[in-house]
Design a protein around this motif. Structure first.
Motif, mmCIF file in Angstrom:
data_model
loop_
_atom_site.group_PDB
_atom_site.id
_atom_site.type_symbol
_atom_site.label_atom_id
_atom_site.label_comp_id
_atom_site.label_asym_id
_atom_site.label_seq_id
_atom_site.Cartn_x
_atom_site.Cartn_y
_atom_site.Cartn_z
ATOM 1 N N LEU A 180 35.105 71.516 24.742
ATOM 2 C CA LEU A 180 33.916 70.759 24.330
ATOM 3 C C LEU A 180 33.082 70.358 25.531
ATOM 4 N N ALA A 181 33.745 69.877 26.580
ATOM 5 C CA ALA A 181 33.015 69.476 27.779
ATOM 6 C C ALA A 181 32.296 70.664 28.401
ATOM 7 N N ALA A 182 32.880 71.859 28.291
ATOM 8 C CA ALA A 182 32.266 73.052 28.859
ATOM 9 C C ALA A 182 30.985 73.449 28.145
ATOM 10 N N THR A 183 30.791 72.969 26.924
ATOM 11 C CA THR A 183 29.563 73.266 26.176
ATOM 12 C C THR A 183 28.482 72.213 26.397
ATOM 13 N N GLY A 184 28.780 71.189 27.175
ATOM 14 C CA GLY A 184 27.805 70.137 27.393
ATOM 15 C C GLY A 184 27.991 68.935 26.493
ATOM 16 N N VAL A 185 29.046 68.939 25.680
ATOM 17 C CA VAL A 185 29.351 67.795 24.813
ATOM 18 C C VAL A 185 30.152 66.767 25.607
ATOM 19 N N SER A 186 29.757 65.515 25.556
ATOM 20 C CA SER A 186 30.524 64.486 26.254
ATOM 21 C C SER A 186 31.758 64.132 25.430
ATOM 22 N N VAL A 187 32.914 64.037 26.115
ATOM 23 C CA VAL A 187 34.207 63.878 25.436
ATOM 24 C C VAL A 187 35.008 62.769 26.095
ATOM 25 N N LEU A 188 35.725 62.022 25.271
ATOM 26 C CA LEU A 188 36.732 61.079 25.752
ATOM 27 C C LEU A 188 38.061 61.470 25.134
ATOM 28 N N LEU A 189 39.040 61.802 25.970
ATOM 29 C CA LEU A 189 40.389 62.149 25.513
ATOM 30 C C LEU A 189 41.278 60.919 25.656
ATOM 31 N N ILE A 190 41.850 60.462 24.553
ATOM 32 C CA ILE A 190 42.686 59.266 24.540
ATOM 33 C C ILE A 190 44.124 59.653 24.241
ATOM 34 N N ASP A 191 45.028 59.235 25.105
ATOM 35 C CA ASP A 191 46.457 59.472 24.887
ATOM 36 C C ASP A 191 47.043 58.256 24.182
ATOM 37 N N ALA A 192 47.241 58.378 22.868
ATOM 38 C CA ALA A 192 47.741 57.265 22.056
ATOM 39 C C ALA A 192 49.174 57.485 21.607
ATOM 40 N N ASP A 193 49.890 58.347 22.283
ATOM 41 C CA ASP A 193 51.285 58.629 21.930
ATOM 42 C C ASP A 193 52.172 57.519 22.485
ATOM 43 N N THR A 194 52.740 56.718 21.604
ATOM 44 C CA THR A 194 53.582 55.602 22.034
ATOM 45 C C THR A 194 55.028 56.004 22.251
#
Length: 440
Positions: A180-194
């Motif tokens: 997604l970032a490579a297409t110009g879309v801004s992304v936030l990846l959240i690690d929510a694995d407890t």
């Protein structure tokens, strides 16, 4: 009608405010609470309709305010001359705020107006967006990167879930974010694995960074705004932010469901797409059901799935992995507001036979009524190279079939533009030590 009121006011304001409240004929102050536990106990006992609470009350946080809401007690925030007090209360979700030096008539109007409302109509979506944005007077985040904020309703949330057994949730999440970032879309990846957060290791980031633990803590005490979230979620590439997971699984009580919901609402205003790497377990902590306010280990995952616009259900392409996927889908649908998109990962002929995608698709459709929308083939050489170098498929194996399938999946996500060659970006993670290897 006489309204029952609880108070929990700092000593410096208590005498003056109590005098003014006492002068209001339609208000009955049923209890003056010396601290937060006393206030919560009185609220849970159904003693009042409204609570007047000082911004500086020790221990006041999002969880305690949620307990008051569940007891149908509306909250009025009381502030002094410090603007930071008002900002903190707003970020905690307190919509009605009055100065400590307000007169009896102003207090009466505020209390009566709030008591006539419902918890869901105290504040509108537009006002929430303004209060939680953390913008400066010029309309920009108050951080040093001058990133323009998004409309809070614009950002999309994608939850990536899979059953127990390492079906490839994190691998898919990380590579989707990169595509997604490579297409110009801004992304936030959240690690929510407890149970086993590992996004930091996969991307070669230091897992000692504050990340999710700090964001959850800030959300709980009302200090998480757009600027703070941007600072806690650094960029690994332009347009690609990462909020690393809990550094230790035993710290799961720090990540509460309400904090996760608030975090996702705020993240929608920071980026175009939020990808959440969820834990495998969907149990609603039945052993703790007698105490509804106890921390829930799976609360963050359930909150993310409930808030997501798109839910990806990832299963491994072998008999055990597919069985676990099929058994987990009904429970996933119970918690999801969107029908899950099924992705079968690690597809290989050695365990599924010739034409593995066709065989798996037909078997799941015939015997389980599950329609598979995407397949990602097994490519151990490419994925091992990615782990060794802490890079993504688009960098290490740009022509691999696995990368092509992940890219195709990314293109189907809502509000994602068509890939543009000029927007191609390469991920260059920060130096980090992973086990015995040092990556750059």
């Amino acid at each position: 009608m006489t309204l029952r009121v609880l108070t929990a006011i700092e000593p410096r304001h208590e005498a003056a405010v109590m005098t003014r409240l006492g002068a209001i004929a339609t208000i009955d102050v049923v209890r003056r609470c010396p601290d937060l536990p006393d206030l919560l106990a009185a609220g849970a006992a159904g003693l009042a309709d409204v609570a007047v609470v000082s911004a500086g009350l020790r221990g006041l946080d999002r969880d305690s305010l949620a307990q008051l809401r569940e007891a149908d007690v509306h909250v009025i925030g009381l502030i002094g001359d410090d603007e930071a007090e008002e900002r903190r209360l707003r970020q905690l979700g307190v919509a009605t705020i009055v100065p400590a030096d307000s007169g009896p008539e102003e207090l009466r109007e505020a209390i009566e107006r709030l008591a006539a409302s419902t918890p869901h109509t105290e504040i509108g979506d537009a006002e929430w967006a303004a209060l939680e944005s953390g913008l400066d007077p010029a309309g920009r985040p108050a951080d040093d990167d001058s990133e323009a904020p998004h409309d809070a309703a614009k950002g999309r949330v994608v939850a990536v879930w899979g059953p127990v057994g390492s079906p490839g949730r994190t691998t898919l999440s990380v590579n989707l974010a990169g595509e997604l970032a490579a297409t110009g879309v801004s992304v936030l990846l959240i690690d929510a694995d407890t149970y086993g957060a590992c996004v930091a290791q996969v991307l070669g980031l230091l897992d000692e960074a504050a990340g999710m633990a700090a964001a959850a803590r800030a959300a709980e005490v009302g200090t998480l705004d757009l600027a703070t979230l941007a600072r806690l979620a650094p960029r690994v590439d332009p347009g690609f932010r990462v909020l690393t997971g809990l550094p230790s699984a035993d710290r799961w009580p720090e990540l509460r469901a309400e904090s996760m919901t608030h975090l996702l609402d705020l993240a929608r205003g920071l980026v175009d797409v939020v990808i959440v790497d969820c834990a495998f377990c969907l149990e609603d902590d039945e052993t703790l059901s007698y105490d509804t306010r106890a921390p829930r280990r799976n609360g963050a995952t359930l909150a993310a799935i409930a808030a997501a616009d798109t839910v990806l259900a990832v299963g491994a392409g072998d008999p055990v992995g597919l069985q676990r996927l099929v058994r987990g889908l009904p429970e996933l649908r119970e918690h999801s507001g969107a029908d899950p998109t099924v992705v079968v990962n690690r597809v290989r002929a050695s365990v599924a036979g010739g034409s593995p995608e066709r065989r798996i698709g037909e078997a799941l459709d015939r015997f389980a009524g599950v329609s598979v929308e995407h397949f990602v083939p097994e490519d151990p050489v490419a994925f091992d190279r990615c782990l060794l170098s802490a890079r993504l498929l688009l960098d290490e194996a740009p022509k691999s079939l696995a990368r092509a399938r992940v890219r195709a999946l990314a293109a189907t996500l809502p509000a994602v533009a068509e890939p543009a060659p000029s927007a191609r970006r390469r991920i260059r993670p920060r130096s980090a030590t992973i086990g015995r290897w040092s990556t750059a």
